[in-house]
Design an enzyme around this catalytic site. Structure first.
Site, mmCIF file in Angstrom:
data_model
loop_
_atom_site.group_PDB
_atom_site.id
_atom_site.type_symbol
_atom_site.label_atom_id
_atom_site.label_comp_id
_atom_site.label_asym_id
_atom_site.label_seq_id
_atom_site.Cartn_x
_atom_site.Cartn_y
_atom_site.Cartn_z
ATOM 1 N N GLU A 151 54.615 38.179 33.593
ATOM 2 C CA GLU A 151 54.978 39.489 33.044
ATOM 3 C C GLU A 151 54.540 40.594 34.001
ATOM 4 O O GLU A 151 53.416 40.595 34.470
ATOM 5 C CB GLU A 151 54.319 39.664 31.673
ATOM 6 C CG GLU A 151 54.706 40.925 30.977
ATOM 7 C CD GLU A 151 56.219 41.136 31.000
ATOM 8 O OE1 GLU A 151 56.958 40.307 30.472
ATOM 9 O OE2 GLU A 151 56.678 42.147 31.586
ATOM 10 N N GLY A 184 41.469 50.220 37.482
ATOM 11 C CA GLY A 184 40.810 49.386 36.482
ATOM 12 C C GLY A 184 41.851 48.505 35.842
ATOM 13 O O GLY A 184 42.869 48.181 36.458
ATOM 14 N N SER A 219 51.195 34.102 30.664
ATOM 15 C CA SER A 219 49.904 34.529 31.215
ATOM 16 C C SER A 219 49.953 34.480 32.736
ATOM 17 O O SER A 219 50.706 33.697 33.316
ATOM 18 C CB SER A 219 48.783 33.582 30.764
ATOM 19 O OG SER A 219 48.645 33.578 29.377
ATOM 20 N N LYS A 252 53.310 36.642 41.052
ATOM 21 C CA LYS A 252 52.607 37.569 40.150
ATOM 22 C C LYS A 252 51.273 38.003 40.766
ATOM 23 O O LYS A 252 50.946 39.192 40.780
ATOM 24 C CB LYS A 252 52.387 36.886 38.788
ATOM 25 C CG LYS A 252 51.554 37.679 37.809
ATOM 26 C CD LYS A 252 52.172 39.004 37.423
ATOM 27 C CE LYS A 252 51.138 39.883 36.748
ATOM 28 N NZ LYS A 252 51.618 41.192 36.378
ATOM 29 N N VAL A 272 48.118 33.997 26.511
ATOM 30 C CA VAL A 272 46.694 34.189 26.205
ATOM 31 C C VAL A 272 45.981 34.771 27.427
ATOM 32 O O VAL A 272 46.521 34.795 28.539
ATOM 33 C CB VAL A 272 46.032 32.867 25.762
ATOM 34 C CG1 VAL A 272 46.702 32.337 24.497
ATOM 35 C CG2 VAL A 272 46.102 31.822 26.868
ATOM 36 N N ASN A 273 44.755 35.216 27.200
ATOM 37 C CA ASN A 273 43.994 35.836 28.286
ATOM 38 C C ASN A 273 43.519 34.794 29.306
ATOM 39 O O ASN A 273 43.235 33.647 28.953
ATOM 40 C CB ASN A 273 42.812 36.644 27.734
ATOM 41 C CG ASN A 273 42.177 36.025 26.511
ATOM 42 O OD1 ASN A 273 42.840 35.352 25.732
ATOM 43 N ND2 ASN A 273 40.895 36.220 26.350
ATOM 44 N N CYS A 322 43.783 43.341 34.899
ATOM 45 C CA CYS A 322 44.526 42.451 35.803
ATOM 46 C C CYS A 322 44.191 42.566 37.283
ATOM 47 O O CYS A 322 43.970 41.541 37.925
ATOM 48 C CB CYS A 322 46.019 42.692 35.620
ATOM 49 S SG CYS A 322 46.589 42.220 33.990
ATOM 50 N N ASN A 351 50.415 42.001 42.089
ATOM 51 C CA ASN A 351 49.235 42.782 41.698
ATOM 52 C C ASN A 351 48.349 43.090 42.900
ATOM 53 O O ASN A 351 47.777 44.174 43.005
ATOM 54 C CB ASN A 351 48.435 42.047 40.614
ATOM 55 C CG ASN A 351 48.952 42.395 39.227
ATOM 56 O OD1 ASN A 351 49.822 43.256 39.085
ATOM 57 N ND2 ASN A 351 48.440 41.732 38.215
ATOM 58 N N ARG A 369 60.345 53.612 53.915
ATOM 59 C CA ARG A 369 59.773 52.268 54.047
ATOM 60 C C ARG A 369 58.496 52.131 53.232
ATOM 61 O O ARG A 369 58.080 51.038 52.882
ATOM 62 C CB ARG A 369 59.453 51.966 55.521
ATOM 63 C CG ARG A 369 60.675 51.854 56.406
ATOM 64 C CD ARG A 369 60.272 51.883 57.855
ATOM 65 N NE ARG A 369 59.518 53.098 58.184
ATOM 66 C CZ ARG A 369 58.985 53.354 59.366
ATOM 67 N NH1 ARG A 369 59.100 52.489 60.354
ATOM 68 N NH2 ARG A 369 58.327 54.469 59.583
ATOM 69 N N ARG A 412 43.431 40.305 14.534
ATOM 70 C CA ARG A 412 44.508 40.861 15.350
ATOM 71 C C ARG A 412 45.852 40.693 14.623
ATOM 72 O O ARG A 412 46.683 41.597 14.605
ATOM 73 C CB ARG A 412 44.548 40.167 16.707
ATOM 74 C CG ARG A 412 44.696 41.173 17.792
ATOM 75 C CD ARG A 412 44.563 40.694 19.173
ATOM 76 N NE ARG A 412 44.280 41.887 20.007
ATOM 77 C CZ ARG A 412 44.187 41.878 21.310
ATOM 78 N NH1 ARG A 412 44.312 40.758 21.971
ATOM 79 N NH2 ARG A 412 43.955 42.980 21.972
ATOM 80 N N PRO A 424 40.794 35.400 31.827
ATOM 81 C CA PRO A 424 39.811 36.269 32.496
ATOM 82 C C PRO A 424 39.131 35.577 33.676
ATOM 83 O O PRO A 424 39.280 34.369 33.860
ATOM 84 C CB PRO A 424 38.781 36.538 31.383
ATOM 85 C CG PRO A 424 38.892 35.348 30.478
ATOM 86 C CD PRO A 424 40.310 34.901 30.523
#
Ligand SMILES: NC(=O)c1ccc[n+]([C@@H]2O[C@H](COP(=O)([O-])OP(=O)(O)OC[C@H]3O[C@@H](n4cnc5c(N)ncnc54)[C@H](O)[C@@H]3O)[C@@H](O)[C@H]2O)c1
Length: 476
Positions: A179, A287, A132, A234, A91-92, A290, A238, A274, A40, A94
Site C-alpha cells: 500500500e 516521522g 502489510s 515498497k 497487520v502491523n 513507516c 519509502n 528531473r 478497535r 514494527p
C-alpha cells in the site's frame, strides 16, 4: 477466479481506509475487516462517525456509505477467513525490539500468526494478499507456513509442484500488493493512486486482484511484477521519499549558517523537472510508522547479504533525521540562554504530520524527550492526538518514569492556555489551524523575549517578527 467475499485482517491505518474505499468502489463485493483488538472493531462500528479509530479527511463519508451495506467490521476472525475468497493481511510489521535483528529488522510475528490462522481455518481455496509492508522474500515464508501449518509437505515443495495446492487439497496463492497511501490524504490516495502494484507468480490470482482495482483505477496505473519486485519496491519507495526529506534537511543546516533560505533553494531545485517539487520541505524531521522502520529493514536486509556499502548509504538517511531532531532541541536550549530548566515551552502539534491522529515516530516525541532531559516544563496542544497517546509515546521511550513524564509535560485542549506564560513555542506539526491563531494575543501573554521555533516552516516569519516574536525557522 471470481472474488465475491473479501476478508482483511488488521483494521488499522491501512486496513480500515483501504477496505472502506474498495467497498465504496465495488458494491458487489462483501468485505469484512477483522482485528484481534476488539476495541478497535467497536470503534469502527460506533454510531458517531467522528469517533472512528482513525482520523482521515473524507474517511467518515466513505464509511457512512458502505458500512452495513457491503463493508463490515467484525471480531469473528475465523468466520471471516472461512467465508473469504481473498484475504488481505494488513497487520502491523514494527521494528523488532528483541532478539536477532533487534532495532533493525521487521517483526513478522503478526504476519506469521495471520498465515497460521488462515491455514488452520480455511476449508476452501484462498488468495492471500500481503498488504502489510514486509521484507523482500516474505511471501516465501507465508507460503511455507500455509503449507506446513496446513499439514502439507514440510519444505513447502507442495506449492511449487501443484501450483499452490497445499496439504488438505486447498489452493493458496500469495500476492504482494503493498500500500502506498499517505496518512492525511489516504482517501484521495486510494481513490486516485499513482499506481497499484501487484506482485505474484500465479496469473489467475493476479488477474483476480487486478479486476477489483480496475473498477476505479485506470489499467495503465496497475503494475504487475514478480513477488520479490513488489515486496522490494515498497521498501525502496519509502527509502527514496525519506531520502528526499533528509537531503533537504541536510541542506537546511547549511542554509542556517550561510544565510541561504531553504524554501528558496527547494523551489529552485524542485523546478528542475528531473527532480520535481514534492517532498522538498525542510522540517524538524520525518516521522510516521513507516519511513524509519522500512529503511532500517532495508539496511538490515542489505547487511544480511553482506552489502555493507548499500546498508551504510541508506542508514545515513536515518542518522540525518535523528540529527535534525536533536539539533532542533539543542537550538531551543541554546537560544533560551543555555537553560530550559523550569521554563514552560509550548508544543504546537504532536502528530507526525497534519490531518492525522497518528503520532508514531513523531519528531515531537524526540524533541520533548531531549527538552525534558533538561527539565523543561512542556505543554502540548494537538487538535487530534489524545493525551493518553501522548503519554504512551513518551513512556514507551523509557527515559524517565511515567510519573515524571506527567509531572513535567501537560496536555492542554485550549491553544491559548497552552502558550500562556511560555518562554517559547515549538511548532512540531504543520496543522493549518495554527496559522489562524490570534498571534498578537499569544505574544501578549508570553514571557519576554518570546521565542518561536518553527520546526515546520509553517508561520509567516515577517508577521511573527512584526508582532514582536523572536522567530526561528528551521533552514534559515
Ligand atoms: N500507516 C501507513 O501510512 C502505512 C502505509 C503503507 C503501508 N503500511 C504498512 O501497512 C501495515 C499496517 O500498518 P498500519 O499503520 O495499518 O498498522 P496499525 O497498527 O494501525 O494496524 C494494524 C492492526 O493489525 C491488528 N493485528 C495485528 N496482528 C493481528 C492478528 N494476528 N490478527 C488480527 N489483527 C491483528 C492490530 O490490532 C492493529 O489494529 C504495516 O506493515 C505498515 O508498514 C502503513
Amino acid at each position: 477466479m471470481e472474488i465475491k467475499n473479501i476478508c482483511c485482517i488488521g483494521a488499522g491505518y491501512v486496513g480500515g481506509p483501504t477496505m472502506s474505499v474498495i467497498a465504496s468502489q465495488c458494491p458487489h463485493l462483501r468485505i469484512t475487516v477483522v482485528d484481534s483488538n476488539p476495541e478497535r472493531i467497536d470503534a469502527w462500528n460506533g454510531p458517531d462517525l467522528n469517533k472512528l479509530p482513525i482520523y482521515e479527511p473524507g474517511l467518515a463519508e466513505v464509511v457512512a456509505e458502505a458500512r452495513g451495506r457491503n463493508l463490515f467490521f467484525s471480531k469473528d476472525i475465523d468466520r471471516a477467513i472461512l467465508e473469504a475468497d481473498m484475504i488481505f493481511i494488513s497487520v502491523n510489521t514494527p521494528t523488532k525490539t528483541y532478539g536477532k535483528g533487534k532495532g533493525m529488522a521487521a517483526d513478522l510475528k503478526f504476519v506469521e500468526s495471520c498465515a497460521r490462522q488462515i491455514a488452520a481455518v480455511a476449508t476452501s481455496d484462498k488468495i492471500v494478499v500481503e498488504k502489510s509492508t514486509i521484507p523482500v522474500r516474505t511471501a516465501s515464508s507465508i507460503k511455507n507456513i500455509l503449507t506446513q501449518a496446513d499439514g502439507g509437505q514440510p519444505d513447502g515443495q507442495a506449492d511449487e509442484q501443484a501450483g499452490g495446492r497445499m496439504g488438505r487439497g486447498i489452493n493458496f496463492h500469495v500476492l504482494s500488493n503493498p500500500e502506498f497511501l499517505s496518512e492525511g490524504t489516504a482517501v484521495q490516495d486510494l481513490l486516485k493512486p499513482d499506481r497499484v502494484l501487484i506482485g505474484g507468480d500465479n496469473e489467475e490470482a493476479i488477474q483476480a486482484l487486478t479486476a477489483i482495482y480496475a473498477h476505479w483505477v485506470p489499467a495503465e496505473r496497475i503494475i504487475t511484477t514478480n513477488l520479490w519486485s513488489a515486496e522490494l519496491s515498497k521498501l525502496t519507495a519509502n527509502a527514496f521519499l525519506a531520502q528526499r526529506v533528509s537531503s533537504i534537511n541536510a541542506i537546511s543546516e547549511l542554509c542556517e549558517v550561510t544565510g541561504a533560505d531553504v524554501d528558496e533553494v527547494a523551489r529552485a531545485v524542485g523546478a528542475d523537472s528531473r527532480i520535481g517539487p514534492k517532498f522538498l520541505k525542510a522540517s524538524v524531521g520525518f516521522g510516521g510508522s513507516c519511513f524509519q522502520k522500512d529503511i532500517l529493514n532495508l539496511v538490515y536486509i542489505a547487511r544480511s547479504y553482506q552489502l555493507h556499502a548499500v546498508a551504510d548509504y541508506w542508514e545515513q538517511v536515518i542518522l540525518l533525521n535523528r540529527h535534525q531532531r536533536r539539533r532542533f532541541a539543542d537550538k531551543i536550549v541554546r537560544t533560551l540562554y543555555d537553560t530550559v530548566s523550569g521554563k514552560k515551552i509550548a508544543f504546537l502539534g504532536w502528530a507526525f504530520k497534519k490531518d492525522t491522529n497518528d503520532s508514531r515516530e513523531s519528531a515531537a516525541i524526540y524533541v520533548a524527550d531531549a527538552l525534558l532531559a533538561e527539565e523543561a516544563e512542556i505543554t502540548v496542544c494537538d487538535p487530534r492526538v489524545s493525551s493518553a497517546r501522548i503519554y504512551a509515546d513518551l513512556d514507551a521511550l523509557g527515559s524517565r518514569s511515567p510519573e515524571e513524564n506527567r509531572r513535567l509535560l501537560k496536555v492542554e485542549k485550549d491553544p491559548y492556555d497552552t502558550m500562556k506564560g511560555a518562554y517559547a513555542i515549538a511548532v512540531l506539526t504543520e496543522w493549518d489551524e495554527f496559522k489562524m491563531y490570534d498571534w498578537p494575543r499569544i505574544y501578549q501573554n508570553m514571557q519576554k523575549p518570546a521565542f518561536i521555533f518553527d520546526g515546520r516552516r509553517l508561520l509567516d516569519a515577517q508577521k511573527m517578527e512584526s508582532i514582536g516574536f523572536d522567530y526561528y525557522a528551521i533552514g534559515g
